[in-house]
Write an enzyme that holds these catalytic residues in place. Structure first.
Site, mmCIF file in Angstrom:
data_model
loop_
_atom_site.group_PDB
_atom_site.id
_atom_site.type_symbol
_atom_site.label_atom_id
_atom_site.label_comp_id
_atom_site.label_asym_id
_atom_site.label_seq_id
_atom_site.Cartn_x
_atom_site.Cartn_y
_atom_site.Cartn_z
ATOM 1 N N LYS A 1 70.942 64.749 -19.982
ATOM 2 C CA LYS A 1 69.794 65.219 -19.202
ATOM 3 C C LYS A 1 69.087 66.383 -19.881
ATOM 4 O O LYS A 1 67.893 66.540 -19.783
ATOM 5 C CB LYS A 1 70.298 65.766 -17.850
ATOM 6 C CG LYS A 1 70.421 64.750 -16.760
ATOM 7 C CD LYS A 1 70.997 65.429 -15.509
ATOM 8 C CE LYS A 1 71.937 64.495 -14.800
ATOM 9 N NZ LYS A 1 72.729 65.086 -13.758
ATOM 10 N N LYS B 1 78.645 74.217 -24.419
ATOM 11 C CA LYS B 1 77.693 74.903 -23.537
ATOM 12 C C LYS B 1 77.565 76.384 -23.891
ATOM 13 O O LYS B 1 76.498 76.960 -23.725
ATOM 14 C CB LYS B 1 78.083 74.729 -22.063
ATOM 15 C CG LYS B 1 77.787 73.337 -21.548
ATOM 16 C CD LYS B 1 77.593 73.309 -20.035
ATOM 17 C CE LYS B 1 77.197 71.927 -19.568
ATOM 18 N NZ LYS B 1 77.194 71.784 -18.113
ATOM 19 N N LYS C 1 75.619 61.925 -27.351
ATOM 20 C CA LYS C 1 75.527 61.240 -26.055
ATOM 21 C C LYS C 1 74.169 61.488 -25.402
ATOM 22 O O LYS C 1 73.543 62.535 -25.646
ATOM 23 C CB LYS C 1 76.680 61.664 -25.132
ATOM 24 C CG LYS C 1 76.459 62.944 -24.410
ATOM 25 C CD LYS C 1 77.416 63.152 -23.238
ATOM 26 C CE LYS C 1 77.038 64.475 -22.599
ATOM 27 N NZ LYS C 1 77.701 64.880 -21.439
HETATM 28 P P1 TYM Z 1 77.738 65.045 -15.076
HETATM 29 O O1 TYM Z 1 76.915 65.488 -13.918
HETATM 30 O O2 TYM Z 1 77.434 65.610 -16.421
HETATM 31 O O3 TYM Z 1 77.711 63.478 -15.207
HETATM 32 C C1 TYM Z 1 78.004 62.619 -14.116
HETATM 33 C C2 TYM Z 1 78.778 61.402 -14.620
HETATM 34 O O4 TYM Z 1 78.015 60.724 -15.609
HETATM 35 C C3 TYM Z 1 78.814 60.498 -16.767
HETATM 36 N N1 TYM Z 1 77.950 60.557 -17.949
HETATM 37 C C4 TYM Z 1 77.865 59.591 -18.871
HETATM 38 N N2 TYM Z 1 78.474 58.395 -18.977
HETATM 39 C C5 TYM Z 1 78.149 57.633 -20.043
HETATM 40 N N3 TYM Z 1 77.245 57.987 -20.989
HETATM 41 C C6 TYM Z 1 76.609 59.187 -20.931
HETATM 42 N N4 TYM Z 1 75.724 59.525 -21.845
HETATM 43 C C7 TYM Z 1 76.915 60.045 -19.832
HETATM 44 N N5 TYM Z 1 76.470 61.270 -19.448
HETATM 45 C C8 TYM Z 1 77.125 61.563 -18.308
HETATM 46 C C9 TYM Z 1 79.822 61.635 -16.753
HETATM 47 O O5 TYM Z 1 80.969 61.307 -17.500
HETATM 48 C C10 TYM Z 1 80.108 61.787 -15.278
HETATM 49 O O6 TYM Z 1 81.100 60.882 -14.861
HETATM 50 N N6 TYM Z 1 81.907 67.725 -14.536
HETATM 51 C C11 TYM Z 1 81.204 66.535 -14.083
HETATM 52 C C12 TYM Z 1 80.945 66.498 -12.595
HETATM 53 C C13 TYM Z 1 82.145 66.706 -11.746
HETATM 54 C C14 TYM Z 1 83.171 65.748 -11.483
HETATM 55 C C15 TYM Z 1 84.083 66.408 -10.586
HETATM 56 C C16 TYM Z 1 83.378 64.445 -11.893
HETATM 57 C C17 TYM Z 1 82.469 67.851 -11.067
HETATM 58 N N7 TYM Z 1 83.616 67.651 -10.369
HETATM 59 C C18 TYM Z 1 85.209 65.756 -10.144
HETATM 60 C C19 TYM Z 1 84.528 63.797 -11.429
HETATM 61 C C20 TYM Z 1 85.424 64.452 -10.564
HETATM 62 C C21 TYM Z 1 79.874 66.476 -14.791
HETATM 63 O O7 TYM Z 1 79.341 67.463 -15.242
HETATM 64 O O8 TYM Z 1 79.283 65.254 -14.742
#
Ligand code: TYM
Length: 336
Positions: A203, A118, A200
């Site tokens: 968004k 990032k 991957k």
């Molecule tokens: P975020 O918002 O980027 O994504 C949410 C969830 O989606 C999963 N994910 C994917 N899984 C498979 N293939 C992909 N291409 C893919 N893109 C995203 C992510 O692994 C995630 O589970 N830091 C986290 C949010 C967060 C969080 C937490 C998660 C904040 N606090 C506490 C668990 C526990 C994030 O940015 O996810």
């Protein structure tokens, strides 16, 4: 969910409100959250504080947060079975963040691959929040003493750090936090870009053909799958080096529950055109109820507000106990 005698294991997970969830978010994480409600005490959050690490237009951000909350419910999170809330509504996260930051090393945060990625992507705004992001994530999880954290593979490193912070805090101050375990799906833990299948699905991808959004309509979904990058072999077979086809097989398997062998035999003798069309149609049909639920939920803002307000109150009730205990452990003066 019983908050008085809490015997079931606790689950916490979160998703950023940075736009419509992608098929990666859905397959890797969110669609697994609904079924877990039957067996565990689940807490799910729209993590708007995390999203603030990248510059956002406040008006759009507010709207996206409400839409993401509606989408969370549309994906099967039942606010009567789980606690579903917006992160910034519960002050415990920011409070615990500070305490945990003082048990986290600069070096370990510097090693986080998401931070490195990032900061490269936004070189003009490498803010402190971006750097300490994983500490806030640890606070999200540890504030509820979560046992399990359902996530996609890309969040594994952050979860590992949360575990290390918990262990370190417990060693220093005496048993306090549950050390959380990741819960990563066997199929679809990393859904790849449809245009660059070694990356991957994300968004923030500038090429919208690379990403399936779960609110895309059927024609759009089919069109994007038809354009998916594959190889020149034209054999539907999971194999090394066939990243594009491997990704489509994984998606199809995740959505239909069929094994790779079953998929290979289903498409034996057929070309990529037939396969891509089948994946597109199946995914679109699978997501149709989510789109319908979302439209219905978003039309009732009062209901959404009731749900996230109550969710935040229930979340605070649980996390505030943990915060009080952490305050005692570190030696803050009790004033109540
Ligand atoms: P975020 O918002 O980027 O994504 C949410 C969830 O989606 C999963 N994910 C994917 N899984 C498979 N293939 C992909 N291409 C893919 N893109 C995203 C992510 O692994 C995630 O589970 N830091 C986290 C949010 C967060 C969080 C937490 C998660 C904040 N606090 C506490 C668990 C526990 C994030 O940015 O996810």
């Amino acid at each position: 969910m019983s908050e008085a005698v809490n015997k079931k294991k606790v689950i916490f997970s979160g998703i950023q409100p940075t736009g419509t969830f992608t098929l990666g978010n859905y397959i890797g994480a969110v669609r697994n959250w609904g079924p877990l409600q039957e067996e565990y005490d689940c807490i799910y959050s729209i993590v708007d504080m995390h999203a603030l690490t990248v510059k956002r237009d406040p008006v759009k951000f507010r709207q996206q947060t409400i839409e993401s909350y509606a989408l969370l419910l549309a994906c099967g999170i039942d606010p009567n079975k789980s606690i579903a809330f917006i992160q910034s509504h519960n002050p415990s996260h920011a409070q615990l963040n500070w305490i945990l930051a003082c048990s986290t090393q600069f070096g370990e945060l510097s090693r986080m691959t998401q931070f490195k990625d990032k900061s490269k992507k936004h070189p003009d705004d490498v803010n402190a929040g971006l750097f300490t992001y994983p500490v806030l994530m640890a606070a999200d999880i540890l504030a509820y003493n979560a046992d399990l954290v359902p996530i996609g593979a890309d969040q594994k490193q952050h979860l590992e750090l949360a575990r290390n912070i918990a262990v370190r805090f417990n060693q220093r101050f005496g048993d306090m936090f549950t050390v959380p375990e990741p819960y990563i799906p066997k199929v679809g833990a990393k859904v790849m870009s449809l245009q660059e299948p070694t990356k991957k699905m994300s968004k923030s991808d500038e090429n919208q053909n690379a990403v399936i959004l779960i609110l895309d309509d059927k024609d759009t979904i089919i069109r994007k799958f038809k354009r998916a990058v594959t190889d020149s072999e034209a054999v539907v077979k999971y194999a090394d080096g066939k990243d594009g086809i491997n990704n489509l097989i994984t998606i199809y398997s995740a959505v239909t529950g069929k094994s790779v062998a079953e998929i290979e035999s289903e498409f034996d003798g057929k070309g990529y055109g037939d396969f891509k069309l089948a994946v597109g149609e199946t995914v679109a049909d699978h997501l149709a109820p989510v789109r319908d639920n979302f439209a219905r939920l978003l039309a009732d803002r009062n209901y959404l507000k009731e749900c996230y307000t109550e969710g935040a109150q229930r979340a605070f009730k649980l996390s505030n106990r943990v915060i009080s205990k952490a305050h005692r452990k570190v030696g803050f003066v009790d004033y109540r």
